[in-house]
Design a protein around this motif. Sequence first.
Motif, short mmCIF file in Angstrom:
data_model
loop_
_atom_site.label_atom_id
_atom_site.label_comp_id
_atom_site.label_asym_id
_atom_site.label_seq_id
_atom_site.Cartn_x
_atom_site.Cartn_y
_atom_site.Cartn_z
N VAL A 195 0.85 -1.18 0.00
CA VAL A 195 0.00 0.00 0.00
C VAL A 195 0.89 1.23 0.00
CG1 VAL A 195 -1.75 1.30 1.28
CG2 VAL A 195 -1.85 -1.20 1.22
N VAL A 196 0.72 2.08 -0.99
CA VAL A 196 1.60 3.24 -1.16
C VAL A 196 0.80 4.47 -1.59
CG1 VAL A 196 3.47 1.72 -1.93
CG2 VAL A 196 2.08 2.90 -3.63
N ARG A 197 1.47 5.61 -1.61
CA ARG A 197 0.99 6.80 -2.30
C ARG A 197 2.18 7.40 -3.05
NH1 ARG A 197 -3.77 7.39 -3.79
NH2 ARG A 197 -3.69 9.66 -3.77
N LEU A 198 1.92 7.87 -4.26
CA LEU A 198 2.93 8.58 -5.03
C LEU A 198 2.68 10.08 -4.91
CD1 LEU A 198 2.98 6.55 -8.40
CD2 LEU A 198 4.15 6.04 -6.25
N ARG A 199 3.73 10.85 -5.05
CA ARG A 199 3.62 12.31 -5.09
C ARG A 199 3.66 12.75 -6.55
NH1 ARG A 199 4.64 16.82 -1.68
NH2 ARG A 199 5.52 18.61 -2.76
N GLU A 200 2.58 13.39 -7.02
CA GLU A 200 2.45 13.84 -8.40
C GLU A 200 2.73 12.72 -9.41
OE1 GLU A 200 3.66 17.98 -9.50
OE2 GLU A 200 4.71 17.89 -7.58
N GLY A 201 2.37 11.49 -9.04
CA GLY A 201 2.53 10.38 -9.96
C GLY A 201 3.96 9.93 -10.18
N ASN A 202 4.86 10.38 -9.33
CA ASN A 202 6.29 10.07 -9.50
C ASN A 202 6.63 8.76 -8.80
OD1 ASN A 202 9.06 10.00 -9.65
ND2 ASN A 202 9.39 12.04 -8.80
N TYR A 203 7.00 7.75 -9.59
CA TYR A 203 7.32 6.44 -9.03
C TYR A 203 8.61 6.46 -8.21
CZ TYR A 203 3.61 4.06 -11.63
OH TYR A 203 2.39 3.64 -12.10
N ASP A 204 9.37 7.53 -8.30
CA ASP A 204 10.58 7.67 -7.49
C ASP A 204 10.31 8.43 -6.19
OD1 ASP A 204 12.25 6.35 -9.35
OD2 ASP A 204 12.39 8.19 -10.55
N ASP A 205 9.06 8.86 -6.00
CA ASP A 205 8.69 9.60 -4.78
C ASP A 205 7.51 8.87 -4.14
OD1 ASP A 205 8.31 11.41 -2.77
OD2 ASP A 205 8.12 13.17 -4.07
N VAL A 206 7.83 7.77 -3.47
CA VAL A 206 6.82 6.85 -2.95
C VAL A 206 6.79 6.88 -1.43
CG1 VAL A 206 6.04 4.44 -2.92
CG2 VAL A 206 7.26 5.32 -4.91
N THR A 207 5.57 6.92 -0.88
CA THR A 207 5.38 6.73 0.55
C THR A 207 4.77 5.35 0.77
OG1 THR A 207 4.98 9.09 0.93
CG2 THR A 207 4.26 7.57 2.64
N ASN A 208 5.46 4.51 1.54
CA ASN A 208 4.95 3.17 1.85
C ASN A 208 4.24 3.19 3.19
OD1 ASN A 208 6.17 1.13 -0.22
ND2 ASN A 208 7.87 2.48 0.31
N TYR A 209 3.14 2.44 3.30
CA TYR A 209 2.39 2.36 4.54
C TYR A 209 2.44 0.93 5.08
CZ TYR A 209 0.74 6.95 3.19
OH TYR A 209 0.70 8.28 2.83
N GLU A 210 2.62 0.83 6.38
CA GLU A 210 2.78 -0.48 7.01
C GLU A 210 1.42 -1.12 7.27
OE1 GLU A 210 5.66 -2.01 7.40
OE2 GLU A 210 6.58 -0.28 6.42
N VAL A 211 0.73 -1.40 6.20
CA VAL A 211 -0.59 -2.02 6.28
C VAL A 211 -0.80 -2.78 4.97
CG1 VAL A 211 -1.74 0.02 5.34
CG2 VAL A 211 -3.04 -1.59 6.75
#
Length: 249
Positions: A14-30
């Motif tokens: 489960v992640v979120r990207l910033r402005e669709g950038n695959y190199d700027d990923v936030t991962n969530y521990e869920v």
Amino acid sequence: MYIIPAIDILDKKVVRLREGNYDDVTNYEVTLEEMIDKYQSHGTDFIHIIDLNGAKGDFSNQQYLYDIIRKTDMKVQYGGGVRSVEKVKELLDAGIHRVIVGTQAITNPDFLEELSKSLSKNNQTLDRVVVAIDVLDEVIKYSGWMESSPIKLMDYVDKCLRLGFYRFLCTDISKDGKLGGAGIELYEKLLDHSPFIKLIASGGVSSMADIEALNKIKVESCVVGKAIYENKISIDEIKDWNLQSLVSI
């Protein structure tokens, strides 16, 4: 207006990207399963799942996602890597409530016409197809937001309407993943151009004030992701809003 919680999946996480950038990923521990269970236990019956690997042509996530989606009785709005008429039909037949089409509809001029004819022939409603329009400075982006289309935004909307597709998922890329507010100006332009479209807003929603603003301009629904993970909007707030929306219908 209905709030649809979003879950983006990259490499089965489960992640979120910033402005669709695959190199700027936030991962969530869920996990995806945990998120679905959490939403369902709080009264949510509609979920938005995007396969970010599929969006850029990598289908390594698909079987994992299908296996999980088949186990839930949640209504699922699914996108990412839907590249053929056969795949749309397969997903609808498998019980996916709505299928999102994006890249193929942009790059193949005949795709939407073929899809419209095929679904109509099989008595399947076009209402279950969502046309994704991912926009950066009024330029349509595709292939995981890595490519730009020369097609003008409003011309594309008109083409879809002529073929019977009227539900659109519009993501303002400049807002996505930033928690800086929704792209109200973009959505107003779309609704001014075609007031009768069913518009699903996505990108930048960071507070219930943003929800109120979207409701005011009469979008059909909005997708909320990062604001939930970052505790800007609670699941209970979503539940209460959606219950009130259903009562008012």
